[in-house]
Write a protein that holds these residues in place. Structure first.
Motif, PDB file in Angstrom:
ATOM      1  N   VAL A 103      62.148 -36.265  63.550  1.00 27.93           N
ATOM      2  CA  VAL A 103      60.526 -36.202  63.311  1.00 27.93           C
ATOM      3  C   VAL A 103      60.415 -34.790  62.376  1.00 27.93           C
ATOM      4  O   VAL A 103      60.825 -33.896  62.775  1.00 27.93           O
ATOM      5  CB  VAL A 103      59.936 -35.971  64.647  1.00 27.93           C
ATOM      6  N   GLU A 104      59.478 -35.186  61.370  1.00 29.83           N
ATOM      7  CA  GLU A 104      59.260 -34.130  60.573  1.00 29.83           C
ATOM      8  C   GLU A 104      58.221 -32.972  61.223  1.00 29.83           C
ATOM      9  O   GLU A 104      57.429 -33.555  61.916  1.00 29.83           O
ATOM     10  CB  GLU A 104      58.530 -34.523  59.306  1.00 29.83           C
ATOM     11  N   VAL A 105      58.583 -31.852  61.219  1.00 27.87           N
ATOM     12  CA  VAL A 105      57.740 -30.882  61.846  1.00 27.87           C
ATOM     13  C   VAL A 105      57.269 -30.050  60.678  1.00 27.87           C
ATOM     14  O   VAL A 105      57.798 -29.603  59.618  1.00 27.87           O
ATOM     15  CB  VAL A 105      58.919 -29.750  62.365  1.00 27.87           C
ATOM     16  N   HIS A 106      55.797 -29.658  60.694  1.00 28.98           N
ATOM     17  CA  HIS A 106      55.043 -29.017  59.682  1.00 28.98           C
ATOM     18  C   HIS A 106      55.205 -27.507  59.817  1.00 28.98           C
ATOM     19  O   HIS A 106      54.811 -27.007  61.062  1.00 28.98           O
ATOM     20  CB  HIS A 106      53.517 -29.348  59.339  1.00 28.98           C
ATOM     21  N   LEU A 107      55.678 -26.632  59.151  1.00 23.69           N
ATOM     22  CA  LEU A 107      55.864 -25.341  59.185  1.00 23.69           C
ATOM     23  C   LEU A 107      55.318 -24.770  58.049  1.00 23.69           C
ATOM     24  O   LEU A 107      55.013 -25.316  56.857  1.00 23.69           O
ATOM     25  CB  LEU A 107      57.204 -25.023  58.930  1.00 23.69           C
ATOM     26  N   THR A 108      54.687 -23.666  58.290  1.00 25.98           N
ATOM     27  CA  THR A 108      53.956 -22.798  57.207  1.00 25.98           C
ATOM     28  C   THR A 108      54.961 -22.413  56.392  1.00 25.98           C
ATOM     29  O   THR A 108      56.123 -22.326  56.598  1.00 25.98           O
ATOM     30  CB  THR A 108      52.992 -21.742  57.622  1.00 25.98           C
ATOM     31  N   PRO A 109      54.640 -21.849  55.087  1.00 24.48           N
ATOM     32  CA  PRO A 109      55.671 -21.409  53.984  1.00 24.48           C
ATOM     33  C   PRO A 109      56.618 -20.201  54.749  1.00 24.48           C
ATOM     34  O   PRO A 109      57.774 -20.204  54.506  1.00 24.48           O
ATOM     35  CB  PRO A 109      54.904 -21.015  53.027  1.00 24.48           C
ATOM     36  N   LEU A 110      55.944 -19.177  55.235  1.00 24.06           N
ATOM     37  CA  LEU A 110      56.685 -18.029  56.148  1.00 24.06           C
ATOM     38  C   LEU A 110      57.303 -18.643  57.197  1.00 24.06           C
ATOM     39  O   LEU A 110      58.409 -18.013  57.318  1.00 24.06           O
ATOM     40  CB  LEU A 110      55.492 -16.889  56.272  1.00 24.06           C
ATOM     41  N   GLU A 111      56.725 -19.459  58.084  1.00 22.10           N
ATOM     42  CA  GLU A 111      57.604 -20.057  59.033  1.00 22.10           C
ATOM     43  C   GLU A 111      58.983 -20.724  58.460  1.00 22.10           C
ATOM     44  O   GLU A 111      60.085 -20.525  59.149  1.00 22.10           O
ATOM     45  CB  GLU A 111      56.671 -21.094  60.062  1.00 22.10           C
ATOM     46  N   PHE A 112      58.675 -21.407  57.354  1.00 21.27           N
ATOM     47  CA  PHE A 112      60.004 -22.299  56.955  1.00 21.27           C
ATOM     48  C   PHE A 112      61.069 -21.189  56.514  1.00 21.27           C
ATOM     49  O   PHE A 112      62.291 -21.052  56.730  1.00 21.27           O
ATOM     50  CB  PHE A 112      59.744 -22.887  55.705  1.00 21.27           C
ATOM     51  N   ASP A 113      60.479 -20.302  55.728  1.00 16.88           N
ATOM     52  CA  ASP A 113      61.505 -18.761  55.033  1.00 16.88           C
ATOM     53  C   ASP A 113      62.246 -18.289  56.535  1.00 16.88           C
ATOM     54  O   ASP A 113      63.268 -17.836  56.485  1.00 16.88           O
ATOM     55  CB  ASP A 113      60.756 -17.979  54.406  1.00 16.88           C
ATOM     56  N   LEU A 114      61.501 -18.038  57.415  1.00 13.83           N
ATOM     57  CA  LEU A 114      61.996 -17.415  58.570  1.00 13.83           C
ATOM     58  C   LEU A 114      63.141 -18.000  59.260  1.00 13.83           C
ATOM     59  O   LEU A 114      64.266 -17.710  59.313  1.00 13.83           O
ATOM     60  CB  LEU A 114      60.841 -17.072  59.887  1.00 13.83           C
ATOM     61  N   VAL A 115      62.818 -19.477  59.526  1.00 16.67           N
ATOM     62  CA  VAL A 115      63.911 -20.283  60.237  1.00 16.67           C
ATOM     63  C   VAL A 115      65.017 -20.473  59.141  1.00 16.67           C
ATOM     64  O   VAL A 115      66.195 -20.649  59.962  1.00 16.67           O
ATOM     65  CB  VAL A 115      63.339 -21.598  60.602  1.00 16.67           C
ATOM     66  N   ALA A 116      64.902 -20.516  57.977  1.00 15.06           N
ATOM     67  CA  ALA A 116      65.843 -20.660  56.833  1.00 15.06           C
ATOM     68  C   ALA A 116      66.720 -19.584  56.990  1.00 15.06           C
ATOM     69  O   ALA A 116      68.042 -19.747  56.909  1.00 15.06           O
ATOM     70  CB  ALA A 116      65.298 -20.954  55.590  1.00 15.06           C
ATOM     71  N   VAL A 117      66.335 -18.540  57.072  1.00 11.60           N
ATOM     72  CA  VAL A 117      67.198 -17.378  57.250  1.00 11.60           C
ATOM     73  C   VAL A 117      68.001 -17.318  58.390  1.00 11.60           C
ATOM     74  O   VAL A 117      69.180 -17.025  58.553  1.00 11.60           O
ATOM     75  CB  VAL A 117      66.337 -15.841  57.023  1.00 11.60           C
ATOM     76  N   LEU A 118      67.145 -17.509  59.460  1.00  8.48           N
ATOM     77  CA  LEU A 118      68.004 -17.511  60.841  1.00  8.48           C
ATOM     78  C   LEU A 118      69.028 -18.852  60.785  1.00  8.48           C
ATOM     79  O   LEU A 118      70.255 -18.600  61.504  1.00  8.48           O
ATOM     80  CB  LEU A 118      67.169 -17.746  62.118  1.00  8.48           C
ATOM     81  N   ALA A 119      68.861 -19.728  60.034  1.00  6.93           N
ATOM     82  CA  ALA A 119      69.571 -21.105  60.033  1.00  6.93           C
ATOM     83  C   ALA A 119      70.864 -20.899  59.161  1.00  6.93           C
ATOM     84  O   ALA A 119      71.802 -21.752  59.318  1.00  6.93           O
ATOM     85  CB  ALA A 119      69.010 -22.180  59.839  1.00  6.93           C
ATOM     86  N   GLU A 120      70.695 -19.925  58.169  1.00  4.66           N
ATOM     87  CA  GLU A 120      71.897 -19.660  57.360  1.00  4.66           C
ATOM     88  C   GLU A 120      73.067 -19.067  58.077  1.00  4.66           C
ATOM     89  O   GLU A 120      74.279 -19.410  57.931  1.00  4.66           O
ATOM     90  CB  GLU A 120      71.836 -18.852  56.304  1.00  4.66           C
ATOM     91  N   GLN A 121      72.540 -18.521  59.357  1.00  2.00           N
ATOM     92  CA  GLN A 121      73.848 -17.989  60.290  1.00  2.00           C
ATOM     93  C   GLN A 121      73.611 -18.080  61.843  1.00  2.00           C
ATOM     94  O   GLN A 121      72.969 -17.440  62.575  1.00  2.00           O
ATOM     95  CB  GLN A 121      74.124 -16.505  60.055  1.00  2.00           C
ATOM     96  N   PRO A 122      73.760 -19.622  62.340  1.00  2.84           N
ATOM     97  CA  PRO A 122      73.264 -19.658  63.494  1.00  2.84           C
ATOM     98  C   PRO A 122      74.052 -19.079  64.612  1.00  2.84           C
ATOM     99  O   PRO A 122      75.167 -18.761  64.373  1.00  2.84           O
ATOM    100  CB  PRO A 122      73.543 -21.411  63.699  1.00  2.84           C
ATOM    101  N   GLY A 123      73.348 -18.594  65.667  1.00  2.45           N
ATOM    102  CA  GLY A 123      73.772 -17.945  66.609  1.00  2.45           C
ATOM    103  C   GLY A 123      73.953 -16.347  66.390  1.00  2.45           C
ATOM    104  O   GLY A 123      74.142 -15.592  67.390  1.00  2.45           O
ATOM    105  N   THR A 124      73.830 -15.980  65.340  1.00  5.35           N
ATOM    106  CA  THR A 124      73.971 -14.496  64.718  1.00  5.35           C
ATOM    107  C   THR A 124      72.532 -14.048  64.813  1.00  5.35           C
ATOM    108  O   THR A 124      71.558 -14.436  64.690  1.00  5.35           O
ATOM    109  CB  THR A 124      74.308 -14.524  63.229  1.00  5.35           C
ATOM    110  N   VAL A 125      72.625 -12.846  65.547  1.00  2.20           N
ATOM    111  CA  VAL A 125      71.453 -11.959  65.650  1.00  2.20           C
ATOM    112  C   VAL A 125      71.012 -11.085  64.338  1.00  2.20           C
ATOM    113  O   VAL A 125      71.854 -10.440  63.928  1.00  2.20           O
ATOM    114  CB  VAL A 125      71.454 -10.899  66.831  1.00  2.20           C
ATOM    115  N   HIS A 126      69.874 -11.415  63.986  1.00  2.91           N
ATOM    116  CA  HIS A 126      69.306 -10.697  62.788  1.00  2.91           C
ATOM    117  C   HIS A 126      68.224  -9.643  63.316  1.00  2.91           C
ATOM    118  O   HIS A 126      67.287  -9.848  64.148  1.00  2.91           O
ATOM    119  CB  HIS A 126      68.535 -11.761  61.891  1.00  2.91           C
TER     120      HIS A 126
END
Length: 221
Positions: free
Chosen positions: A149-172
Motif C-alpha cells: 500500500v502506497e504511503v505518502h511521505l513528505t520530501p524530507l521524510e522520504f530522504d530520511l527513511v531512504a538514508v536509514l534504509a540503505e543500512q537497515p539495522g545500523t544506528v545512524h
C-alpha cells in the motif's frame, strides 16, 4: 523564493536579508495572497508563517503541496510539538520558532535547496529500489509502499527513511543524519530531526524506527 509573513516589519527584514544573500524574493502577507503569488511566480522555496489572515499557513502549505511539491520552511510562534507535527503532516520540510535569527533562516534555506538538488541527482541516477521487510522505497520515483500500500511521505521524510534504509539495522547518529538529510554541519539544540522521526513513525509504524538514546536512529524490518 516566496516569503509569506503578515507582520510587515518581519516580512521586509526577511526579504532584505534573503535578497542580500543573492535570492530572488517575492512577498505576500496573507493566505490568499500567498497562493496568488505562488501560482504567478512558481518559486523554488517558500518561507511561510503559520498565523496568517485569510487562512493560515497550514492551509497554504497543504494547497501548494497538492499542486506542485516545493520545499517549505515554516515560521511559527507555537512551540508545542503537536503543532509542529501538523505542519510537517501537510508538507512542510522544516520549521523555525519565533523569535529567530536571520542567519539561521538563511542557513535553513540553503540546506533545503541543497537537499532538493541532491534528490534530483539521485533520481537521475536511477538508483535501485530499497526493500526493508515489507517496506519498499522506489528512489527514482520517490514513492514508498508498505505491505503493498502506497504511503505518502513528505520530501524530507522520504530522504530520511531512504538514508536509514540503505543500512537497515545500523544506528545512524543524529549528527550524521542531520548532515546527510538536511545538509547541516551543526544541529545542536534543534528538535527538527525528532519531529520528523515522530511524523515518519506515525506513517510507517513506530517500531520500524528504533531509537538508540544518546546516539541516533535505526530502521528495522
Amino acid at each position: 523564493m516566496l516569503v509569506v509573513e503578515d507582520d510587515p516589519t518581519i516580512n521586509q527584514a526577511l526579504a532584505d536579508r534573503l535578497t542580500a544573500e543573492g535570492f530572488g524574493v517575492v512577498r505576500a502577507f496573507d493566505g490568499p495572497g500567498a497562493l496568488a503569488a505562488y501560482h504567478e511566480h512558481q518559486p523554488d522555496l517558500v518561507v511561510l508563517d503559520v498565523m496568517l489572515p485569510g487562512f493560515d499557513g497550514l492551509e497554504v502549505c497543504r494547497r501548494i503541496q497538492d499542486q506542485r511539491p516545493v520545499p517549505v520552511l515554516m515560521l511559527t510562534a507555537k512551540v508545542d510539538e503537536t503543532d509542529v507535527l501538523v505542519g510537517l503532516g501537510v508538507g512542510a520540510d522544516d520549521y523555525l520558532t519565533k523569535p529567530f535569527r536571520m542567519r539561521e533562516v538563511v542557513a535553513r534555506v540553503r540546506a533545503l535547496l541543497r537537499r532538493v538538488d541532491r534528490a534530483a541527482e539521485l533520481a537521475a541516477a536511477r538508483q535501485p529500489a530499497l526493500t526493508v521487510g515489507d517496506l519498499v522505497l522506489d528512489r527514482a520515483a520517490r514513492r514508498v509502499q508498505l505491505a503493498g500500500v502506497e504511503v505518502h511521505l513528505t520530501p524530507l521524510e522520504f530522504d530520511l527513511v531512504a538514508v536509514l534504509a540503505e543500512q537497515p539495522g545500523t544506528v545512524h547518529s543524529r549528527e550524521a543524519l542531520m548532515t546527510e538529510v538536511w545538509g547541516w554541519t551543526d544541529a545542536r539544540g534543534t528538535r527538527t530531526l525528532d519531529s520528523h522521526v515522530k511524523s515518519l513513525r506515525a506513517k510507517i509504524g513506530a517500531a520500524r524506527v528504533r531509537t538508540v538514546h544518546g546516539v541516533g536512529y535505526a530502521l528495522e524490518a
